[in-house]
Design a protein around this motif. Structure first.
Motif, mmCIF file in Angstrom:
data_model
loop_
_atom_site.group_PDB
_atom_site.id
_atom_site.type_symbol
_atom_site.label_atom_id
_atom_site.label_comp_id
_atom_site.label_asym_id
_atom_site.label_seq_id
_atom_site.Cartn_x
_atom_site.Cartn_y
_atom_site.Cartn_z
ATOM 1 N N TYR A 1 0.823 -1.203 0.000
ATOM 2 C CA TYR A 1 0.000 0.000 0.000
ATOM 3 C C TYR A 1 0.864 1.263 0.000
ATOM 4 O O TYR A 1 0.479 2.278 -0.578
ATOM 5 C CB TYR A 1 -0.968 -0.024 1.179
ATOM 6 N N LEU A 2 2.024 1.214 0.628
ATOM 7 C CA LEU A 2 2.963 2.337 0.545
ATOM 8 C C LEU A 2 3.439 2.520 -0.895
ATOM 9 O O LEU A 2 3.511 3.649 -1.394
ATOM 10 C CB LEU A 2 4.174 2.106 1.458
ATOM 11 N N PHE A 3 3.760 1.426 -1.551
ATOM 12 C CA PHE A 3 4.247 1.477 -2.922
ATOM 13 C C PHE A 3 3.191 2.053 -3.863
ATOM 14 O O PHE A 3 3.452 3.010 -4.597
ATOM 15 C CB PHE A 3 4.674 0.077 -3.374
ATOM 16 N N THR A 4 1.990 1.509 -3.821
ATOM 17 C CA THR A 4 0.943 1.987 -4.726
ATOM 18 C C THR A 4 0.499 3.405 -4.368
ATOM 19 O O THR A 4 0.270 4.224 -5.258
ATOM 20 C CB THR A 4 -0.262 1.043 -4.732
ATOM 21 N N GLY A 5 0.401 3.707 -3.092
ATOM 22 C CA GLY A 5 0.014 5.051 -2.677
ATOM 23 C C GLY A 5 1.041 6.092 -3.075
ATOM 24 O O GLY A 5 0.689 7.194 -3.510
ATOM 25 N N GLY A 6 2.307 5.759 -2.937
ATOM 26 C CA GLY A 6 3.361 6.680 -3.347
ATOM 27 C C GLY A 6 3.371 6.931 -4.837
ATOM 28 O O GLY A 6 3.542 8.066 -5.288
ATOM 29 N N LEU A 7 3.162 5.881 -5.622
ATOM 30 C CA LEU A 7 3.096 6.060 -7.071
ATOM 31 C C LEU A 7 1.905 6.914 -7.480
ATOM 32 O O LEU A 7 2.012 7.792 -8.340
ATOM 33 C CB LEU A 7 3.027 4.702 -7.772
ATOM 34 N N LEU A 8 0.756 6.668 -6.858
ATOM 35 C CA LEU A 8 -0.432 7.465 -7.170
ATOM 36 C C LEU A 8 -0.249 8.925 -6.755
ATOM 37 O O LEU A 8 -0.653 9.840 -7.474
ATOM 38 C CB LEU A 8 -1.659 6.872 -6.489
ATOM 39 N N MET A 9 0.372 9.129 -5.618
ATOM 40 C CA MET A 9 0.614 10.488 -5.136
ATOM 41 C C MET A 9 1.523 11.242 -6.106
ATOM 42 O O MET A 9 1.271 12.413 -6.437
ATOM 43 C CB MET A 9 1.251 10.413 -3.747
ATOM 44 N N ALA A 10 2.578 10.581 -6.574
ATOM 45 C CA ALA A 10 3.492 11.219 -7.519
ATOM 46 C C ALA A 10 2.801 11.473 -8.856
ATOM 47 O O ALA A 10 2.979 12.537 -9.463
ATOM 48 C CB ALA A 10 4.724 10.342 -7.727
ATOM 49 N N ALA A 11 1.981 10.537 -9.300
ATOM 50 C CA ALA A 11 1.302 10.705 -10.589
ATOM 51 C C ALA A 11 0.261 11.824 -10.523
ATOM 52 O O ALA A 11 0.183 12.658 -11.432
ATOM 53 C CB ALA A 11 0.648 9.397 -11.000
ATOM 54 N N PHE A 12 -0.522 11.864 -9.463
ATOM 55 C CA PHE A 12 -1.569 12.871 -9.348
ATOM 56 C C PHE A 12 -1.029 14.274 -9.092
ATOM 57 O O PHE A 12 -1.716 15.260 -9.325
ATOM 58 C CB PHE A 12 -2.575 12.504 -8.254
ATOM 59 N N SER A 13 0.204 14.368 -8.626
ATOM 60 C CA SER A 13 0.751 15.698 -8.364
ATOM 61 C C SER A 13 1.006 16.474 -9.652
ATOM 62 O O SER A 13 1.071 17.696 -9.629
ATOM 63 C CB SER A 13 2.039 15.594 -7.557
ATOM 64 N N PHE A 14 1.132 15.775 -10.769
ATOM 65 C CA PHE A 14 1.412 16.452 -12.025
ATOM 66 C C PHE A 14 0.194 16.598 -12.921
ATOM 67 O O PHE A 14 0.312 17.081 -14.041
ATOM 68 C CB PHE A 14 2.536 15.738 -12.772
ATOM 69 N N ILE A 15 -0.971 16.193 -12.446
ATOM 70 C CA ILE A 15 -2.188 16.404 -13.213
ATOM 71 C C ILE A 15 -2.610 17.853 -13.012
ATOM 72 O O ILE A 15 -2.782 18.323 -11.890
ATOM 73 C CB ILE A 15 -3.299 15.436 -12.772
ATOM 74 N N ARG A 16 -2.784 18.555 -14.100
ATOM 75 C CA ARG A 16 -3.119 19.975 -14.026
ATOM 76 C C ARG A 16 -4.627 20.165 -14.033
ATOM 77 O O ARG A 16 -5.352 19.463 -14.706
ATOM 78 C CB ARG A 16 -2.523 20.727 -15.196
ATOM 79 N N SER A 17 -5.070 21.159 -13.294
ATOM 80 C CA SER A 17 -6.474 21.523 -13.341
ATOM 81 C C SER A 17 -6.698 22.361 -14.591
ATOM 82 O O SER A 17 -5.803 23.069 -15.044
ATOM 83 C CB SER A 17 -6.868 22.299 -12.091
ATOM 84 N N PRO A 18 -7.879 22.298 -15.169
ATOM 85 C CA PRO A 18 -8.118 23.063 -16.397
ATOM 86 C C PRO A 18 -8.014 24.566 -16.143
ATOM 87 O O PRO A 18 -8.512 25.069 -15.139
ATOM 88 C CB PRO A 18 -9.528 22.667 -16.802
ATOM 89 N N LYS A 19 -7.350 25.240 -17.051
ATOM 90 C CA LYS A 19 -7.192 26.686 -16.910
ATOM 91 C C LYS A 19 -8.382 27.388 -17.548
ATOM 92 O O LYS A 19 -8.974 26.907 -18.499
ATOM 93 C CB LYS A 19 -5.908 27.135 -17.579
ATOM 94 N N LYS A 20 -8.693 28.549 -17.005
ATOM 95 C CA LYS A 20 -9.787 29.326 -17.554
ATOM 96 C C LYS A 20 -9.332 30.022 -18.835
ATOM 97 O O LYS A 20 -8.217 30.535 -18.904
ATOM 98 C CB LYS A 20 -10.269 30.371 -16.549
ATOM 99 N N THR A 21 -10.220 30.037 -19.810
ATOM 100 C CA THR A 21 -9.923 30.744 -21.044
ATOM 101 C C THR A 21 -10.236 32.229 -20.859
ATOM 102 O O THR A 21 -10.870 32.627 -19.876
ATOM 103 C CB THR A 21 -10.761 30.179 -22.207
ATOM 104 N N LYS A 22 -9.794 33.034 -21.800
ATOM 105 C CA LYS A 22 -10.058 34.478 -21.714
ATOM 106 C C LYS A 22 -11.555 34.755 -21.742
ATOM 107 O O LYS A 22 -12.038 35.664 -21.074
ATOM 108 C CB LYS A 22 -9.375 35.202 -22.865
#
Length: 81
Positions: free
Chosen positions: A51-72
């Protein structure tokens, strides 16, 4: 979220995943002592290192998912004139 926070969360996630992976690799010695891979997986499922292994991988992967930016257009619609 700023890039520094994302990198920090990713680094913590990789560290947690590495700790879990070291434990899982250590438990591979059970196969040498006579455990089959089936018995090994049943043992590993109950260990916190998995669970440490999978949780750490998910944490690292989700940290780089960007939220959608607002358009002009979205920004201009929300502005009060």
């Amino acid at each position: 979220m700023t890039i520094a926070i994302r990198v920090f969360i990713a680094a913590i996630g990789v560290l947690i995943a590495a700790i879990g992976a070291i434990g899982l690799i250590g438990y591979l010695n059970l196969t040498v002592t006579g455990y089959s891979f089936y018995e090994y997986w049943h043992f590993i499922i109950l260990q916190p290192e998995l669970y440490l292994f999978t949780g750490g991988l998910l944490m690292a992967a989700f940290s780089f998912i960007r939220s959608p930016k607002k358009t002009k257009k979205q920004i201009n619609q929300g502005r009060v004139e």
